[in-house]
Design a protein around this motif. Structure first.
Motif, PDB file in Angstrom:
ATOM      1  N   VAL A 206      30.554  32.569   6.946  1.00  0.00           N
ATOM      2  CA  VAL A 206      30.663  31.552   7.994  1.00  0.00           C
ATOM      3  C   VAL A 206      32.080  30.998   7.979  1.00  0.00           C
ATOM      4  O   VAL A 206      32.580  30.581   6.922  1.00  0.00           O
ATOM      5  CB  VAL A 206      29.654  30.408   7.778  1.00  0.00           C
ATOM      6  N   ALA A 207      32.721  30.985   9.121  1.00  0.00           N
ATOM      7  CA  ALA A 207      34.097  30.490   9.202  1.00  0.00           C
ATOM      8  C   ALA A 207      34.159  29.019   8.809  1.00  0.00           C
ATOM      9  O   ALA A 207      33.321  28.214   9.233  1.00  0.00           O
ATOM     10  CB  ALA A 207      34.635  30.673  10.619  1.00  0.00           C
ATOM     11  N   HIS A 208      35.143  28.683   7.994  1.00  0.00           N
ATOM     12  CA  HIS A 208      35.410  27.290   7.595  1.00  0.00           C
ATOM     13  C   HIS A 208      34.225  26.653   6.865  1.00  0.00           C
ATOM     14  O   HIS A 208      34.013  25.440   6.967  1.00  0.00           O
ATOM     15  CB  HIS A 208      35.793  26.426   8.810  1.00  0.00           C
ATOM     16  N   PHE A 209      33.452  27.465   6.147  1.00  0.00           N
ATOM     17  CA  PHE A 209      32.311  26.915   5.419  1.00  0.00           C
ATOM     18  C   PHE A 209      32.069  27.739   4.166  1.00  0.00           C
ATOM     19  O   PHE A 209      32.028  28.973   4.212  1.00  0.00           O
ATOM     20  CB  PHE A 209      31.054  26.910   6.288  1.00  0.00           C
ATOM     21  N   ASP A 210      31.881  27.053   3.037  1.00  0.00           N
ATOM     22  CA  ASP A 210      31.697  27.698   1.740  1.00  0.00           C
ATOM     23  C   ASP A 210      30.205  27.777   1.423  1.00  0.00           C
ATOM     24  O   ASP A 210      29.614  26.809   0.924  1.00  0.00           O
ATOM     25  CB  ASP A 210      32.450  26.908   0.671  1.00  0.00           C
ATOM     26  N   LEU A 211      29.595  28.924   1.698  1.00  0.00           N
ATOM     27  CA  LEU A 211      28.164  29.090   1.464  1.00  0.00           C
ATOM     28  C   LEU A 211      27.818  29.011  -0.018  1.00  0.00           C
ATOM     29  O   LEU A 211      26.764  28.480  -0.388  1.00  0.00           O
ATOM     30  CB  LEU A 211      27.691  30.437   2.034  1.00  0.00           C
ATOM     31  N   ASP A 212      28.696  29.537  -0.866  1.00  0.00           N
ATOM     32  CA  ASP A 212      28.452  29.500  -2.302  1.00  0.00           C
ATOM     33  C   ASP A 212      28.373  28.052  -2.790  1.00  0.00           C
ATOM     34  O   ASP A 212      27.439  27.667  -3.502  1.00  0.00           O
ATOM     35  CB  ASP A 212      29.555  30.248  -3.048  1.00  0.00           C
ATOM     36  N   ASP A 213      29.333  27.243  -2.399  1.00  0.00           N
ATOM     37  CA  ASP A 213      29.335  25.835  -2.804  1.00  0.00           C
ATOM     38  C   ASP A 213      28.114  25.109  -2.249  1.00  0.00           C
ATOM     39  O   ASP A 213      27.506  24.269  -2.926  1.00  0.00           O
ATOM     40  CB  ASP A 213      30.617  25.156  -2.308  1.00  0.00           C
ATOM     41  N   TYR A 214      27.729  25.462  -1.030  1.00  0.00           N
ATOM     42  CA  TYR A 214      26.593  24.802  -0.377  1.00  0.00           C
ATOM     43  C   TYR A 214      25.295  25.063  -1.133  1.00  0.00           C
ATOM     44  O   TYR A 214      24.569  24.123  -1.500  1.00  0.00           O
ATOM     45  CB  TYR A 214      26.488  25.318   1.057  1.00  0.00           C
ATOM     46  N   LEU A 215      25.003  26.325  -1.415  1.00  0.00           N
ATOM     47  CA  LEU A 215      23.718  26.667  -2.038  1.00  0.00           C
ATOM     48  C   LEU A 215      23.702  26.450  -3.546  1.00  0.00           C
ATOM     49  O   LEU A 215      22.641  26.228  -4.133  1.00  0.00           O
ATOM     50  CB  LEU A 215      23.352  28.123  -1.721  1.00  0.00           C
ATOM     51  N   MET A 216      24.869  26.495  -4.179  1.00  0.00           N
ATOM     52  CA  MET A 216      24.919  26.346  -5.633  1.00  0.00           C
ATOM     53  C   MET A 216      25.178  24.904  -6.074  1.00  0.00           C
ATOM     54  O   MET A 216      24.752  24.500  -7.163  1.00  0.00           O
ATOM     55  CB  MET A 216      25.990  27.264  -6.228  1.00  0.00           C
ATOM     56  N   ASN A 217      25.880  24.130  -5.234  1.00  0.00           N
ATOM     57  CA  ASN A 217      26.324  22.798  -5.669  1.00  0.00           C
ATOM     58  C   ASN A 217      25.865  21.652  -4.766  1.00  0.00           C
ATOM     59  O   ASN A 217      25.361  20.642  -5.255  1.00  0.00           O
ATOM     60  CB  ASN A 217      27.854  22.773  -5.771  1.00  0.00           C
ATOM     61  N   LYS A 218      26.045  21.794  -3.459  1.00  0.00           N
ATOM     62  CA  LYS A 218      25.739  20.673  -2.572  1.00  0.00           C
ATOM     63  C   LYS A 218      24.238  20.406  -2.509  1.00  0.00           C
ATOM     64  O   LYS A 218      23.794  19.258  -2.558  1.00  0.00           O
ATOM     65  CB  LYS A 218      26.292  20.937  -1.163  1.00  0.00           C
ATOM     66  N   LEU A 219      23.452  21.458  -2.374  1.00  0.00           N
ATOM     67  CA  LEU A 219      22.000  21.296  -2.357  1.00  0.00           C
ATOM     68  C   LEU A 219      21.483  21.149  -3.779  1.00  0.00           C
ATOM     69  O   LEU A 219      21.957  21.810  -4.696  1.00  0.00           O
ATOM     70  CB  LEU A 219      21.338  22.499  -1.684  1.00  0.00           C
ATOM     71  N   ASP A 220      20.520  20.266  -3.942  1.00  0.00           N
ATOM     72  CA  ASP A 220      19.890  20.053  -5.245  1.00  0.00           C
ATOM     73  C   ASP A 220      18.383  20.135  -5.022  1.00  0.00           C
ATOM     74  O   ASP A 220      17.802  19.304  -4.314  1.00  0.00           O
ATOM     75  CB  ASP A 220      20.292  18.692  -5.818  1.00  0.00           C
ATOM     76  N   PHE A 221      17.754  21.148  -5.612  1.00  0.00           N
ATOM     77  CA  PHE A 221      16.400  21.534  -5.210  1.00  0.00           C
ATOM     78  C   PHE A 221      15.282  20.940  -6.061  1.00  0.00           C
ATOM     79  O   PHE A 221      14.115  21.073  -5.706  1.00  0.00           O
ATOM     80  CB  PHE A 221      16.286  23.061  -5.231  1.00  0.00           C
ATOM     81  N   SER A 222      15.590  20.309  -7.173  1.00  0.00           N
ATOM     82  CA  SER A 222      14.535  19.789  -8.050  1.00  0.00           C
ATOM     83  C   SER A 222      14.013  18.450  -7.525  1.00  0.00           C
ATOM     84  O   SER A 222      14.796  17.548  -7.214  1.00  0.00           O
ATOM     85  CB  SER A 222      15.068  19.609  -9.467  1.00  0.00           C
ATOM     86  N   LEU A 223      12.695  18.326  -7.440  1.00  0.00           N
ATOM     87  CA  LEU A 223      12.084  17.074  -6.987  1.00  0.00           C
ATOM     88  C   LEU A 223      11.910  16.163  -8.201  1.00  0.00           C
ATOM     89  O   LEU A 223      10.842  16.073  -8.806  1.00  0.00           O
ATOM     90  CB  LEU A 223      10.748  17.341  -6.297  1.00  0.00           C
ATOM     91  N   THR A 224      12.990  15.504  -8.565  1.00  0.00           N
ATOM     92  CA  THR A 224      13.036  14.666  -9.762  1.00  0.00           C
ATOM     93  C   THR A 224      12.395  13.308  -9.510  1.00  0.00           C
ATOM     94  O   THR A 224      12.082  12.940  -8.367  1.00  0.00           O
ATOM     95  CB  THR A 224      14.500  14.443 -10.170  1.00  0.00           C
ATOM     96  N   ALA A 225      12.237  12.536 -10.586  1.00  0.00           N
ATOM     97  CA  ALA A 225      11.713  11.175 -10.462  1.00  0.00           C
ATOM     98  C   ALA A 225      12.626  10.325  -9.586  1.00  0.00           C
ATOM     99  O   ALA A 225      12.151   9.504  -8.785  1.00  0.00           O
ATOM    100  CB  ALA A 225      11.558  10.550 -11.844  1.00  0.00           C
ATOM    101  N   GLU A 226      13.943  10.516  -9.715  1.00  0.00           N
ATOM    102  CA  GLU A 226      14.886   9.754  -8.884  1.00  0.00           C
ATOM    103  C   GLU A 226      14.716  10.117  -7.413  1.00  0.00           C
ATOM    104  O   GLU A 226      14.789   9.237  -6.544  1.00  0.00           O
ATOM    105  CB  GLU A 226      16.325  10.032  -9.326  1.00  0.00           C
ATOM    106  N   LYS A 227      14.503  11.388  -7.130  1.00  0.00           N
ATOM    107  CA  LYS A 227      14.309  11.790  -5.735  1.00  0.00           C
ATOM    108  C   LYS A 227      12.999  11.228  -5.196  1.00  0.00           C
ATOM    109  O   LYS A 227      12.914  10.837  -4.026  1.00  0.00           O
ATOM    110  CB  LYS A 227      14.362  13.309  -5.602  1.00  0.00           C
ATOM    111  N   ARG A 228      11.980  11.191  -6.022  1.00  0.00           N
ATOM    112  CA  ARG A 228      10.705  10.603  -5.574  1.00  0.00           C
ATOM    113  C   ARG A 228      10.874   9.111  -5.266  1.00  0.00           C
ATOM    114  O   ARG A 228      10.290   8.590  -4.306  1.00  0.00           O
ATOM    115  CB  ARG A 228       9.624  10.828  -6.624  1.00  0.00           C
TER     116      ARG A 228
END
Length: 241
Positions: A206-228
């Protein structure tokens, strides 16, 4: 057991989950459809499916709603795909065009504008309306930061406001499901997250967008107590809009 009907989001942010589901035995226990977030929610609310990866703002509208997985679409700070794009600084925003794809992001924009930025704003869903700003989410935001004079990442702004991470979408069922199915489903999601590099390698650049950084770093997938806790607080704010 009859196959479990599942509606999942078709955005890049859910690709690891889809990978895990399709590469595990749980795929044989489900009927999977891919939809935009608002349709996931509508289908779950109407009982057309049993489970949906739905915008969390829709959870109060789901009969017998229960979160079935330990994973979600979330972020700890900036997410880089949930934005208010604006032609003016936030303190000058008076009109905002909402995004028909997601109830959560629209409500998050309303919460931030009212309770964090203390702005009185008019909202519209008219695609042809001329507004100061607009809510835009998902893949349609990729590479768009340089198109607008001002942009506000709502994951980052929520954390500035509350000190908490955020949950955009969760796996929600409208009925009780067997414990062994939920365990197998969780394992499938985990498998997908463990194979994010393979997911990224299969995606077009994707032009002007870092997919690796997005899926590995920006998104956080664990439904933690803090997220709840963030989810509880967000739903409480919605009731005060």
């Amino acid at each position: 057991m009859n196959k479990v009907k599942i509606s999942a989001v078709s955005y890049t942010n859910s690709k690891p989950f889809i990978y895990g589901i399709e590469h595990s035995d749980v795929i044989n226990q489900i009927d999977l459809s891919l939809d935009i977030p608002s349709d996931c929610a509508a289908r779950l609310i109407d009982g057309q499916v049993d489970v949906g990866l739905i915008p969390v703002a829709a959870i109060p509208h789901v009969p017998n709603a229960n979160i079935i997985a330990n994973y979600c679409i979330g972020s700890v700070g900036a997410v880089n795909s949930v934005f208010i794009f604006s032609n003016v600084p936030v303190e000058q925003i008076r009109t905002v065009k909402l995004d028909k794809h997601s109830r959560t992001s629209n409500n998050l924009a309303k919460v931030l504008l009212k309770f964090y930025w203390k702005q009185e704003v008019e909202f519209t869903t008219d695609l042809d309306a001329e507004t100061d700003a607009m809510v835009l989410i998902g893949d349609r935001t990729f590479g768009k930061k340089n198109v607008f004079p001002f942009w506000y990442d709502m994951g980052e702004q929520w954390m500035n406001f509350t000190g908490l991470p955020f949950v955009y979408a969760a796996w929600v069922a409208n009925k009780e499901l067997p414990a062994d199915f939920k365990q197998a489903f969780d394992k499938a999601l985990e498998l997908g997250l463990e194979n994010r590099k393979a997911v990224i390698d299969a995606l077009p650049a994707v032009a002007h967008f870092d997919l690796d950084d997005y899926l590995m770093n920006k998104l956080d997938f664990s439904l933690t107590a803090e997220k709840r806790e963030a989810l509880r607080r967000f739903l409480d704010y919605i009731t005060k809009l």
